[in-house]
Write a protein that holds these residues in place. Structure first.
Motif, PDB file in Angstrom:
ATOM      1  N   ASP A   1       2.623  41.260 -17.323  1.00 27.59           N
ATOM      2  CA  ASP A   1       2.145  42.874 -16.897  1.00 27.59           C
ATOM      3  C   ASP A   1       3.390  43.222 -16.696  1.00 27.59           C
ATOM      4  O   ASP A   1       4.140  43.290 -15.543  1.00 27.59           O
ATOM      5  CB  ASP A   1       1.346  42.634 -15.812  1.00 27.59           C
ATOM      6  N   ASN A   2       4.056  43.917 -17.639  1.00 21.80           N
ATOM      7  CA  ASN A   2       5.472  44.516 -17.592  1.00 21.80           C
ATOM      8  C   ASN A   2       5.667  45.778 -17.103  1.00 21.80           C
ATOM      9  O   ASN A   2       5.744  46.849 -17.505  1.00 21.80           O
ATOM     10  CB  ASN A   2       5.968  44.386 -18.988  1.00 21.80           C
ATOM     11  N   GLY A   3       5.190  45.884 -15.584  1.00 16.14           N
ATOM     12  CA  GLY A   3       5.351  47.243 -14.914  1.00 16.14           C
ATOM     13  C   GLY A   3       4.139  48.320 -15.449  1.00 16.14           C
ATOM     14  O   GLY A   3       4.349  49.499 -15.295  1.00 16.14           O
ATOM     15  N   SER A   4       2.989  47.719 -15.817  1.00 22.58           N
ATOM     16  CA  SER A   4       2.235  48.605 -16.358  1.00 22.58           C
ATOM     17  C   SER A   4       1.423  49.386 -15.128  1.00 22.58           C
ATOM     18  O   SER A   4       1.785  49.194 -13.872  1.00 22.58           O
ATOM     19  CB  SER A   4       0.660  47.794 -16.636  1.00 22.58           C
ATOM     20  N   THR A   5       1.302  50.878 -15.257  1.00 23.01           N
ATOM     21  CA  THR A   5       0.967  51.852 -14.362  1.00 23.01           C
ATOM     22  C   THR A   5      -0.785  52.103 -14.519  1.00 23.01           C
ATOM     23  O   THR A   5      -0.999  52.908 -14.000  1.00 23.01           O
ATOM     24  CB  THR A   5       1.778  53.192 -14.427  1.00 23.01           C
TER      25      THR A   5
ATOM     26  N   VAL B   1       5.464  41.946 -13.468  1.00 22.55           N
ATOM     27  CA  VAL B   1       6.982  42.451 -13.277  1.00 22.55           C
ATOM     28  C   VAL B   1       6.624  43.863 -12.899  1.00 22.55           C
ATOM     29  O   VAL B   1       5.975  44.646 -13.305  1.00 22.55           O
ATOM     30  CB  VAL B   1       7.445  42.590 -14.797  1.00 22.55           C
ATOM     31  N   LYS B   2       7.341  43.915 -11.663  1.00 22.05           N
ATOM     32  CA  LYS B   2       6.954  45.288 -11.014  1.00 22.05           C
ATOM     33  C   LYS B   2       7.414  46.576 -11.756  1.00 22.05           C
ATOM     34  O   LYS B   2       6.771  47.592 -11.511  1.00 22.05           O
ATOM     35  CB  LYS B   2       7.620  45.143  -9.451  1.00 22.05           C
ATOM     36  N   VAL B   3       8.497  46.490 -12.074  1.00 23.48           N
ATOM     37  CA  VAL B   3       9.297  47.630 -12.775  1.00 23.48           C
ATOM     38  C   VAL B   3       9.551  47.000 -14.423  1.00 23.48           C
ATOM     39  O   VAL B   3      10.337  46.143 -14.366  1.00 23.48           O
ATOM     40  CB  VAL B   3      10.446  48.145 -12.158  1.00 23.48           C
ATOM     41  N   ASN B   4       9.185  47.937 -15.423  1.00 21.80           N
ATOM     42  CA  ASN B   4       9.507  47.654 -16.569  1.00 21.80           C
ATOM     43  C   ASN B   4      10.878  47.808 -17.150  1.00 21.80           C
ATOM     44  O   ASN B   4      11.285  49.190 -16.880  1.00 21.80           O
ATOM     45  CB  ASN B   4       8.631  48.588 -17.577  1.00 21.80           C
ATOM     46  N   HIS B   5      11.643  46.819 -17.293  1.00 21.03           N
ATOM     47  CA  HIS B   5      13.000  46.962 -17.696  1.00 21.03           C
ATOM     48  C   HIS B   5      13.182  46.870 -19.163  1.00 21.03           C
ATOM     49  O   HIS B   5      14.276  46.736 -19.505  1.00 21.03           O
ATOM     50  CB  HIS B   5      14.083  45.997 -16.779  1.00 21.03           C
ATOM     51  N   GLY B   6      12.125  46.855 -19.733  1.00 15.96           N
ATOM     52  CA  GLY B   6      11.993  46.615 -21.448  1.00 15.96           C
ATOM     53  C   GLY B   6      11.645  45.487 -21.828  1.00 15.96           C
ATOM     54  O   GLY B   6      11.256  44.521 -21.164  1.00 15.96           O
ATOM     55  N   TYR B   7      11.391  45.588 -23.322  1.00 13.91           N
ATOM     56  CA  TYR B   7      10.680  44.335 -23.950  1.00 13.91           C
ATOM     57  C   TYR B   7      11.069  43.013 -23.625  1.00 13.91           C
ATOM     58  O   TYR B   7      10.494  42.009 -23.250  1.00 13.91           O
ATOM     59  CB  TYR B   7      10.802  44.652 -25.468  1.00 13.91           C
TER      60      TYR B   7
ATOM     61  N   PHE C   1      13.228  42.197 -21.104  1.00 15.96           N
ATOM     62  CA  PHE C   1      12.996  41.456 -19.810  1.00 15.96           C
ATOM     63  C   PHE C   1      11.757  40.947 -19.614  1.00 15.96           C
ATOM     64  O   PHE C   1      11.473  40.040 -19.028  1.00 15.96           O
ATOM     65  CB  PHE C   1      13.443  42.790 -19.045  1.00 15.96           C
ATOM     66  N   GLY C   2      10.676  41.821 -20.185  1.00 16.27           N
ATOM     67  CA  GLY C   2       9.273  41.452 -19.916  1.00 16.27           C
ATOM     68  C   GLY C   2       9.018  40.040 -20.342  1.00 16.27           C
ATOM     69  O   GLY C   2       8.464  39.031 -19.922  1.00 16.27           O
ATOM     70  N   ILE C   3       9.647  39.510 -21.650  1.00 13.91           N
ATOM     71  CA  ILE C   3       9.476  38.388 -22.471  1.00 13.91           C
ATOM     72  C   ILE C   3       9.950  37.260 -21.653  1.00 13.91           C
ATOM     73  O   ILE C   3       9.416  36.277 -21.382  1.00 13.91           O
ATOM     74  CB  ILE C   3       9.850  38.452 -23.978  1.00 13.91           C
ATOM     75  N   THR C   4      11.268  37.530 -21.400  1.00 11.34           N
ATOM     76  CA  THR C   4      12.104  36.311 -20.580  1.00 11.34           C
ATOM     77  C   THR C   4      11.477  36.284 -19.175  1.00 11.34           C
ATOM     78  O   THR C   4      11.515  35.075 -18.674  1.00 11.34           O
ATOM     79  CB  THR C   4      13.548  36.869 -20.513  1.00 11.34           C
ATOM     80  N   SER C   5      10.939  37.157 -18.575  1.00 12.78           N
ATOM     81  CA  SER C   5      10.204  37.006 -17.360  1.00 12.78           C
ATOM     82  C   SER C   5       9.241  35.875 -17.561  1.00 12.78           C
ATOM     83  O   SER C   5       8.984  35.052 -16.717  1.00 12.78           O
ATOM     84  CB  SER C   5       9.800  38.246 -16.705  1.00 12.78           C
ATOM     85  N   GLY C   6       8.400  35.945 -18.463  1.00 12.13           N
ATOM     86  CA  GLY C   6       7.316  35.040 -18.897  1.00 12.13           C
ATOM     87  C   GLY C   6       7.679  33.707 -19.102  1.00 12.13           C
ATOM     88  O   GLY C   6       7.525  32.626 -18.793  1.00 12.13           O
ATOM     89  N   LEU C   7       8.963  33.631 -20.091  1.00 12.88           N
ATOM     90  CA  LEU C   7       9.473  32.407 -20.587  1.00 12.88           C
ATOM     91  C   LEU C   7      10.068  31.325 -19.270  1.00 12.88           C
ATOM     92  O   LEU C   7      10.007  30.393 -19.107  1.00 12.88           O
ATOM     93  CB  LEU C   7      10.470  32.764 -21.531  1.00 12.88           C
ATOM     94  N   LYS C   8      10.571  32.381 -18.435  1.00 16.04           N
ATOM     95  CA  LYS C   8      11.409  31.710 -17.340  1.00 16.04           C
ATOM     96  C   LYS C   8      10.288  30.712 -16.265  1.00 16.04           C
ATOM     97  O   LYS C   8      10.649  29.847 -15.605  1.00 16.04           O
ATOM     98  CB  LYS C   8      11.854  32.702 -16.369  1.00 16.04           C
ATOM     99  N   VAL C   9       8.964  31.267 -16.399  1.00 15.84           N
ATOM    100  CA  VAL C   9       8.040  30.495 -15.459  1.00 15.84           C
ATOM    101  C   VAL C   9       7.145  29.759 -16.288  1.00 15.84           C
ATOM    102  O   VAL C   9       6.378  28.918 -15.811  1.00 15.84           O
ATOM    103  CB  VAL C   9       7.336  31.409 -14.610  1.00 15.84           C
ATOM    104  N   ALA C  10       7.338  29.639 -17.644  1.00 18.67           N
ATOM    105  CA  ALA C  10       6.523  28.832 -18.555  1.00 18.67           C
ATOM    106  C   ALA C  10       6.719  27.461 -18.402  1.00 18.67           C
ATOM    107  O   ALA C  10       7.891  26.797 -17.894  1.00 18.67           O
ATOM    108  CB  ALA C  10       6.858  29.160 -20.170  1.00 18.67           C
TER     109      ALA C  10
ATOM    110  N   HIS D   1       3.434  38.920 -29.504  1.00 21.93           N
ATOM    111  CA  HIS D   1       3.077  40.219 -28.982  1.00 21.93           C
ATOM    112  C   HIS D   1       1.379  40.288 -28.883  1.00 21.93           C
ATOM    113  O   HIS D   1       0.659  39.561 -29.653  1.00 21.93           O
ATOM    114  CB  HIS D   1       3.157  41.319 -29.974  1.00 21.93           C
ATOM    115  N   ALA D   2       1.177  40.875 -27.844  1.00 25.63           N
ATOM    116  CA  ALA D   2      -0.347  40.800 -27.483  1.00 25.63           C
ATOM    117  C   ALA D   2      -0.884  41.934 -28.170  1.00 25.63           C
ATOM    118  O   ALA D   2      -2.464  42.290 -27.813  1.00 25.63           O
ATOM    119  CB  ALA D   2      -0.477  40.915 -25.871  1.00 25.63           C
ATOM    120  N   ASP D   3      -0.749  42.731 -29.177  1.00 25.59           N
ATOM    121  CA  ASP D   3      -1.307  43.800 -29.773  1.00 25.59           C
ATOM    122  C   ASP D   3      -2.287  43.365 -30.796  1.00 25.59           C
ATOM    123  O   ASP D   3      -2.654  44.008 -31.545  1.00 25.59           O
ATOM    124  CB  ASP D   3      -0.131  44.795 -30.300  1.00 25.59           C
TER     125      ASP D   3
END
Length: 182
Positions: free
Chosen positions: A23-27, A49-55, A57-66, A75-77
């Motif tokens: 959840d990359n800073g969804s509003t 991810v509280k604030v979306n810092h970009g694509y 940043f979102g991907i690496t935020s997930g990979l760091k805790v995998a 992509h989830a699209d």
């Protein structure tokens, strides 16, 4: 969100798969949807991810805790089938030296304009970086966790796909492309 979770649920045929939804800073009301749905899917969890810092940043935020030995992203699209992620995992697990492999989709059946754009970007990136690069943004991407853990200074934007592929080539990884219907 319900579609991606249910499609992964149908595709997963193993108990050792973890799907992280970032959840990359969804509003919007994504957080409420996650709260309702995630408990129904034992393979899934959310990375907030509280604030979306970009694509990137979102991907690496997930990979760091995998948690897995092999990690990756798509992509989830739903432009590519979640089964392709499992295909990529099966490919890397069958390799003689999977620690030094990078598995990446190769998009097929795309509109002509998109193909022309990909050719132009691939040509430019190949010339500029002096490494043969093709279909940079194809999904999914799967690699050993040690590849990711050995990197720093990740791009926060859409150049993340280029960054990973370029570094894998520069390190001499075996790049394996497989066809995905886009």
């Amino acid at each position: 969100i319900p579609l991606i979770l249910e499609t992964f649920n149908k595709a997963i045929d193993r108990t050792d798969i973890e799907v992280l939804l970032v959840d990359n800073g969804s509003t919007d009301n994504s957080e409420e949807v996650f709260t309702q749905l995630i408990p129904k899917y034992s393979f899934a969890r959310v990375v907030k991810v509280k604030v979306n810092h970009g694509y990137g940043f979102g991907i690496t935020s997930g990979l760091k805790v995998a948690k897995g030995e092999y990690i990756g992203y798509t992509h989830a699209d739903m432009q590519t089938d979640p089964k392709d992620v499992l295909n990529a995992l099966n490919i890397i697990e069958r390799q003689e030296n999977p620690d030094n492999c990078y598995i990446k989709g190769n998009r097929k059946k795309r509109p002509l304009f998109d193909q022309i754009f990909t050719i132009g970007m691939s040509f430019f990136e190949t010339i500029y970086l002096r490494k043969k690069l093709w279909d940079i943004n194809a999904q999914p991407n799967i690699f050993h966790k040690s590849f990711f853990n050995g990197l720093t200074n990740f791009p926060k934007d859409f150049s993340l796909d280029l960054f990973f592929l370029y570094i894998a080539q520069k390190k001499g990884y075996k790049i394996i492309r497989f066809d995905v219907i886009f």
